[in-house]
Structure formats: C-alpha cells, structure tokens
Design a protein around this motif. Structure first.
Motif, PDB file in Angstrom:
ATOM      1  N   UNK A   1     -68.376 -96.662 -62.549  1.00  0.00           N
ATOM      2  CA  UNK A   1     -69.748 -97.289 -62.599  1.00  0.00           C
ATOM      3  C   UNK A   1     -69.921 -97.360 -64.347  1.00  0.00           C
ATOM      4  N   UNK A   2     -70.450 -98.540 -64.703  1.00  0.00           N
ATOM      5  CA  UNK A   2     -70.576 -98.872 -66.052  1.00  0.00           C
ATOM      6  C   UNK A   2     -72.337 -98.888 -66.421  1.00  0.00           C
ATOM      7  N   UNK A   3     -72.702 -97.973 -67.086  1.00  0.00           N
ATOM      8  CA  UNK A   3     -74.051 -97.832 -67.272  1.00  0.00           C
ATOM      9  C   UNK A   3     -74.252 -98.732 -68.736  1.00  0.00           C
ATOM     10  N   UNK A   4     -75.160 -99.807 -68.838  1.00  0.00           N
ATOM     11  CA  UNK A   4     -75.140-100.471 -70.096  1.00  0.00           C
ATOM     12  C   UNK A   4     -76.771-100.482 -70.359  1.00  0.00           C
ATOM     13  N   UNK A   5     -76.910-100.667 -71.649  1.00  0.00           N
ATOM     14  CA  UNK A   5     -78.519-100.824 -71.942  1.00  0.00           C
ATOM     15  C   UNK A   5     -78.584-100.556 -73.435  1.00  0.00           C
ATOM     16  N   UNK A   6     -79.824-100.554 -73.999  1.00  0.00           N
ATOM     17  CA  UNK A   6     -80.087 -99.937 -75.368  1.00  0.00           C
ATOM     18  C   UNK A   6     -80.152 -98.720 -75.420  1.00  0.00           C
ATOM     19  N   UNK A   7     -80.124 -97.953 -76.462  1.00  0.00           N
ATOM     20  CA  UNK A   7     -80.112 -96.787 -76.793  1.00  0.00           C
ATOM     21  C   UNK A   7     -81.432 -95.928 -76.290  1.00  0.00           C
ATOM     22  N   UNK A   8     -81.389 -94.790 -75.753  1.00  0.00           N
ATOM     23  CA  UNK A   8     -82.360 -94.095 -75.551  1.00  0.00           C
ATOM     24  C   UNK A   8     -83.163 -94.542 -74.205  1.00  0.00           C
ATOM     25  N   UNK A   9     -82.426 -95.354 -73.271  1.00  0.00           N
ATOM     26  CA  UNK A   9     -82.979 -95.751 -71.969  1.00  0.00           C
ATOM     27  C   UNK A   9     -82.301 -94.567 -70.606  1.00  0.00           C
ATOM     28  N   UNK A  10     -81.581 -93.702 -71.383  1.00  0.00           N
ATOM     29  CA  UNK A  10     -81.096 -92.834 -70.277  1.00  0.00           C
ATOM     30  C   UNK A  10     -79.790 -92.955 -69.620  1.00  0.00           C
ATOM     31  N   UNK A  11     -78.895 -93.523 -70.307  1.00  0.00           N
ATOM     32  CA  UNK A  11     -77.630 -93.990 -69.589  1.00  0.00           C
ATOM     33  C   UNK A  11     -76.889 -92.713 -69.626  1.00  0.00           C
TER      34      UNK A  11
ATOM     35  N   UNK B   1     -73.153-103.917 -79.088  1.00  0.00           N
ATOM     36  CA  UNK B   1     -73.593-104.416 -80.468  1.00  0.00           C
ATOM     37  C   UNK B   1     -72.432-104.463 -81.259  1.00  0.00           C
ATOM     38  N   UNK B   2     -72.331-104.521 -82.779  1.00  0.00           N
ATOM     39  CA  UNK B   2     -71.191-105.106 -83.435  1.00  0.00           C
ATOM     40  C   UNK B   2     -70.318-103.934 -83.568  1.00  0.00           C
ATOM     41  N   UNK B   3     -70.533-102.690 -83.233  1.00  0.00           N
ATOM     42  CA  UNK B   3     -69.592-101.611 -83.343  1.00  0.00           C
ATOM     43  C   UNK B   3     -68.749-101.565 -82.074  1.00  0.00           C
ATOM     44  N   UNK B   4     -69.079-102.452 -80.867  1.00  0.00           N
ATOM     45  CA  UNK B   4     -68.146-102.135 -79.577  1.00  0.00           C
ATOM     46  C   UNK B   4     -67.318-103.427 -79.410  1.00  0.00           C
ATOM     47  N   UNK B   5     -66.609-103.196 -78.411  1.00  0.00           N
ATOM     48  CA  UNK B   5     -65.899-104.539 -77.795  1.00  0.00           C
ATOM     49  C   UNK B   5     -66.628-104.957 -76.859  1.00  0.00           C
ATOM     50  N   UNK B   6     -66.554-106.170 -76.353  1.00  0.00           N
ATOM     51  CA  UNK B   6     -66.943-106.928 -75.344  1.00  0.00           C
ATOM     52  C   UNK B   6     -66.037-106.589 -74.041  1.00  0.00           C
ATOM     53  N   UNK B   7     -66.893-106.046 -72.814  1.00  0.00           N
ATOM     54  CA  UNK B   7     -66.403-105.654 -71.723  1.00  0.00           C
ATOM     55  C   UNK B   7     -65.911-106.868 -71.123  1.00  0.00           C
ATOM     56  N   UNK B   8     -64.426-107.078 -70.818  1.00  0.00           N
ATOM     57  CA  UNK B   8     -63.807-108.264 -70.131  1.00  0.00           C
ATOM     58  C   UNK B   8     -64.386-108.283 -68.496  1.00  0.00           C
ATOM     59  N   UNK B   9     -63.934-109.507 -68.140  1.00  0.00           N
ATOM     60  CA  UNK B   9     -64.203-109.822 -66.711  1.00  0.00           C
ATOM     61  C   UNK B   9     -63.307-108.812 -65.761  1.00  0.00           C
ATOM     62  N   UNK B  10     -62.122-108.466 -66.331  1.00  0.00           N
ATOM     63  CA  UNK B  10     -61.364-107.777 -65.597  1.00  0.00           C
ATOM     64  C   UNK B  10     -61.913-106.397 -65.155  1.00  0.00           C
ATOM     65  N   UNK B  11     -62.515-106.062 -66.132  1.00  0.00           N
ATOM     66  CA  UNK B  11     -63.279-104.502 -66.004  1.00  0.00           C
ATOM     67  C   UNK B  11     -64.431-104.648 -65.087  1.00  0.00           C
ATOM     68  N   UNK B  12     -65.299-105.769 -65.441  1.00  0.00           N
ATOM     69  CA  UNK B  12     -66.613-105.934 -64.857  1.00  0.00           C
ATOM     70  C   UNK B  12     -66.387-106.195 -63.230  1.00  0.00           C
ATOM     71  N   UNK B  13     -65.011-106.888 -62.973  1.00  0.00           N
ATOM     72  CA  UNK B  13     -64.926-107.466 -61.790  1.00  0.00           C
ATOM     73  C   UNK B  13     -64.735-106.160 -60.743  1.00  0.00           C
ATOM     74  N   UNK B  14     -64.029-105.123 -61.559  1.00  0.00           N
ATOM     75  CA  UNK B  14     -63.603-103.737 -60.536  1.00  0.00           C
ATOM     76  C   UNK B  14     -64.584-103.055 -60.706  1.00  0.00           C
ATOM     77  N   UNK B  15     -65.633-103.068 -61.538  1.00  0.00           N
ATOM     78  CA  UNK B  15     -66.762-101.823 -61.589  1.00  0.00           C
ATOM     79  C   UNK B  15     -68.082-102.465 -61.056  1.00  0.00           C
ATOM     80  N   UNK B  16     -69.108-101.504 -60.936  1.00  0.00           N
ATOM     81  CA  UNK B  16     -70.418-101.837 -60.729  1.00  0.00           C
ATOM     82  C   UNK B  16     -71.090-101.583 -62.019  1.00  0.00           C
ATOM     83  N   UNK B  17     -71.935-102.539 -62.585  1.00  0.00           N
ATOM     84  CA  UNK B  17     -72.647-102.293 -63.778  1.00  0.00           C
ATOM     85  C   UNK B  17     -74.165-102.271 -63.422  1.00  0.00           C
ATOM     86  N   UNK B  18     -74.511-101.105 -64.096  1.00  0.00           N
ATOM     87  CA  UNK B  18     -76.149-101.005 -64.131  1.00  0.00           C
ATOM     88  C   UNK B  18     -76.516-101.172 -65.522  1.00  0.00           C
ATOM     89  N   UNK B  19     -77.598-102.120 -65.680  1.00  0.00           N
ATOM     90  CA  UNK B  19     -78.391-102.267 -66.847  1.00  0.00           C
ATOM     91  C   UNK B  19     -79.743-101.515 -67.145  1.00  0.00           C
TER      92      UNK B  19
END
Length: 512
Positions: free
Chosen positions: A218-228, A355-373
C-alpha cells in the motif's frame, strides 16, 4: 625604431579589439558549431601578420631588439600563467582525492568500531556464561545463558533471539464474534479519532481495507502533514501490534540495504530491523504492518524489486526470500535451506512525497500496489470512545473471501468497462492489462462490503490504475480527447459519478 612602436600600437589595438569581439560572441549566443567565437581566429592571426609585414622593413636594429625582447617577455608571461593554472589544478585534484580518501577511511573506521563493539559484547556474554557454569552464577539462569550461547554462535543472532522470545508461547488469537468489514472500518476510524486524535474520512479507510485485500503493498501519497505515516501507525495501535517503521535512505541501491547481508569478516549476517519484523510475522497470527517511510527517497525498483516479483507468484508457498546459500544447525528455525517465507499476515506500507528530493514512482511499482492519495488534513469530529480490537489475520482474510463471493463485480459494470477500455486504447493508446482487471475484481467487492458503492470502487481503480498513466503523456495535445473521455464516463455510468476521475482529468487539463 619609430616604425616598431607604430607596429606595436597597431598590434595592441588589434588584439584588444579581437578579444572584445571574441567575448561578445561567446556570451551573446550559443558558441557550439561553425558560428562560434572561434570562427574569426584564423583571420585575426592573418591580420597580425599583415601588420608585421607592413612595418618590419623599417624596424632597424633597436626595433628588432625590442621586438625579440617583447616576444620573450610575452612568452614568459604566457608560460607563467599556464604554470600557475597547472599548479592550482594539481592542488585541487590532490585536495579532492584526499577528501574522498578521508571519507572512505572514516566509513571503514566506523565499520571496524561497530564490529569491535559487537565482538566485545559477545566476549562479555561468553565470560558470563563461563562464570555460571563454574558455579559462580545462579544455576536458575543456565537456560537463559544457553539461549545466549546459541545467539552468539548463530550467524543470525537477532532472528535466533526471536526464536527464543517466542519459544513455547501460545500466540493464538480468538476470532471476534459477528465482525464485519463495515464495522471494522467504522471502529478503526472512531478509535483513531477518540484515542489518537487522528481524523480520517471514511472513504480512505474503506480504500485502505479494500487495498489490503488486493495487494501486499500500500503506497500512501500526499503532501506533508496529511497523516500518511500516521495511518499505518494508528492501524497498528488499533490491532494491538505496533507497526514497524523502517526509514528508507537515499543511498539504498539493492536488497541488502533492506534485509541485510552476510559479512565474510565476522561470519555473521548483518540483520536489519526490516528482516527481524518480517521474521516475527511467522510466529504471530495477527496482522503485521511494516512501513517503508519515505520509500521513494531511493529507487523502489532497486531495493524492493525482489519482493515485487515474488509477491506476483500465484502460489504463496513460493514467496521465499533467499538470505544465504548454505545452512547450519544454528540457523533460525523458520529458515528453510537459507530461505525465508514471506508470511501472508504481512502488509507493506510505503509513504511517498512527490518533490525534488524524491524519485518518481514507476508504473511497475504502481501496477503492483494500491496507492492512496491524501490531499487534505483531517477535520476533527466528535467520536465516541472506541477501544482497540484484536483479531487474527485469518478472520480478516475470511471476511475478504466472503465479500468477493457476496459482492462480485456485476456483469453490466464489466461490460461497460470493456467499452471504456476500447475507448482509452483508441484515443490514448493505453491498455488496462489483466493485472488491473484482477485487482478490480478483488478491490470492488471488498470496498462494497466496507460500506462503499460499486461505482465509487470502480472510480478509485480507474483513477489510480489508468488515469495516473496519463501523466506521462503530452497532455497539451490531448485536451480534446480528455474532454471526450469525461463525456464517455458520463455516458456509460451517468452524471455525478466517477468524481475522482473527473477531478483528476480537470487537474490534468488545468496543469497543462
């Protein structure tokens, strides 16, 4: 001689003029190619030769004397400047090399200090054991000391320690009577609000439990302070087994950063807390949550690739991670031929910032995971005091299986989804794939059992699995097609539906 000084004056003016022209050309426009500032250098030297041929006939003795003297001085200045630049570059290279060597040496010293510390700790344990066996200690402690001996002698001291901690313990958990997925979602939401002051809307909670029925990541995405990070932390408190939080480092490049490696010098396996948490799961019956905090600080495909591949295998008995090639009698009990089985009661959570300090998550990872924003902070609400709830993972798994039987995706929805698939392939050259169809059939029934609607579940899957791929397209040339897609969604499923998809599409259009 006066002719020489006239020549010298003309030369100085020509050199300054040509230097000015050179730098103007250099900074005024790109200087790569035939139109660069070096284009006129040959003509400049031809001009200098013309001046020399014009005036040299009247130089006289002193004119030639000063010409040669000036040439020698000019050559000395050029040589001196070149020598100084050479020394400066040489010093800089040596300085950089020394700093690199210092960093390598510092890292090696830290590593040796760590190994020395471990050796001293093991020596102290062995001395304590000897004193006990010689009658200098309490005989009642001999069993504990024997466990320490096994830990010291094992190549996996942390995992062997887990064996000793859980040895002989009854870890069975009774099922909770009349527990449903909808009740589970509501109770968790109220528990987080009343006991932890963490406030979540009900939709993300439903998506969370449906996501855990669909994928082990499970990938939890979003801005800081939103409770990820707080969400898996709260879930661990709710089920009475705290989540293990592992901070991902930017330097992680392979799986050894995640699970550790065998050290040939110490003859020990450098076990990580992630590996220990994974091993503990084999002794427990409840849900075990392992959090990879800031998981995209490094490339997920590098350090988590083996897990992504293994968890795609249809037979869960093949979900094995190889830790070491050889086996010994002192190895941990749950290690089989150097391999560790990934238990089914483990769920991996990953928090991610974009953000600029992180890598983009690839489709390979997204396809195998469930992402919550998470796009907004939780709004406080009044919640009745709710206690935690301890239940076995097998009961949760049974609720998932029951939901898939009772609320299968309807034939009408699947037929319309096929039309949507054809439309997306035609307009955007993107196909859904069998993996996404399987995830849809796993996610939607559980989402409905959690209290959601079938169309909202389909909206979530379509937005997070299909529309996210649109971010890699040239949206500036596809605005009309995106509006056609919105019309197609309204035509197939009705207006005021697919709110997540419409919001995502409008954001794509607005940002481009």
């Amino acid at each position: 001689m006066s002719e020489y000084f006239m020549y010298l004056g003309e030369m100085i003016k020509a050199v300054l003029r040509n230097l000015g022209k050179f730098f103007v050309t250099l900074f005024a426009r790109p200087w790569i190619g035939s139109d660069g500032p070096f284009k006129g250098v040959g003509a400049d030297f031809a001009e200098y030769n013309t001046y020399l041929q014009t005036y040299k006939g009247n130089f006289g003795f002193w004119g030639w004397f000063f010409f040669v003297l000036f040439a020698i001085l000019l050559a000395a200045v050029i040589f001196g400047i070149g020598y100084v630049l050479f020394r400066l570059i040489r010093k800089y290279v040596r300085f950089v090399k020394k700093e690199i060597e210092k960093d390598d040496l510092r890292t090696e010293v830290e590593h040796l200090n760590y190994e020395l510390y471990n050796a001293i700790v093991e020596k102290d344990k062995i001395l304590n054991l000897k004193s006990t066996y010689m009658g200098l200690g309490n005989p009642a402690d001999q069993k504990a000391n024997q466990d320490v001996v096994e830990e010291v002698n094992s190549r996996f001291p942390k995992l062997v320690n887990v064996d000793h901690v859980y040895q002989g313990k009854d870890m069975s958990i009774e099922k909770v009577d009349r527990l449903s997925l909808e009740e589970l979602c509501n109770r968790f939401r109220l528990f987080a609000a009343s006991r932890l002051h963490l406030y979540y809307k009900i939709e993300p909670i439903r998506q969370l439990f449906a996501g855990m029925a669909t994928s082990k990541l499970i990938i939890l995405e979003g801005i800081s302070g939103t409770g990820k990070t707080s969400l898996p932390y709260a879930l661990g408190k709710f089920i009475n087994f705290d989540a293990s939080i592992c901070a991902v480092q930017p330097s992680w490049k392979d799986r050894t950063e995640l699970i550790g490696y065998y050290n040939e010098f110490t003859k020990k396996f450098n076990e990580t807390e992630f590996l220990k948490s994974l091993y503990v799961s084999g002794y427990r019956e409840d849900l075990n949550i392992i959090v990879l905090d800031e998981m995209n600080l490094a490339r997920i495909e590098y350090y988590f690739a083996e897990f992504l591949s293994i968890m795609e295998m249809p037979n869960v008995n093949d979900w094995k991670i190889e830790l070491i090639g050889t086996t010994t009698s002192s190895d941990p009990k749950h290690l089989n031929e150097g391999k560790l089985l990934i238990p089914q009661n483990v769920i991996f959570f990953g928090t991610a910032n974009n953000d600029d300090s992180t890598f983009t998550i690839s489709d390979k990872v997204y396809d195998r995971a469930i992402s919550l924003f998470f796009d907004d902070k939780g709004i406080p609400f009044d919640a009745e005091d709710t206690e935690s709830l301890k239940f076995p993972y097998s009961q949760l798994d049974a609720l998932y299986a029951k939901a898939k039987q009772e609320f299968p995706v309807s034939g009408g929805v699947l037929a319309k989804f096929d039309e949507l698939d054809t439309f997306v392939i035609k307009k955007f050259k993107l196909a859904f794939g069998n993996r996404i169809l399987k995830q849809m059939k796993d996610f939607i029934p559980v989402y409905v059992a959690c209290g959601g609607s079938e169309l909202d579940g389909l909206d979530f899957i379509f937005t997070n699995k299909i529309l996210k791929k649109f971010q890699s397209l040239n949206i500036g040339f596809l605005k009309d097609e995106l509006r056609d897609l919105e019309n197609m969604l309204d035509k197939l499923y009705g207006k005021n539906t697919f709110k997540m998809a419409h919001a995502f599409i409008q954001n794509l259009i607005r940002m481009n």
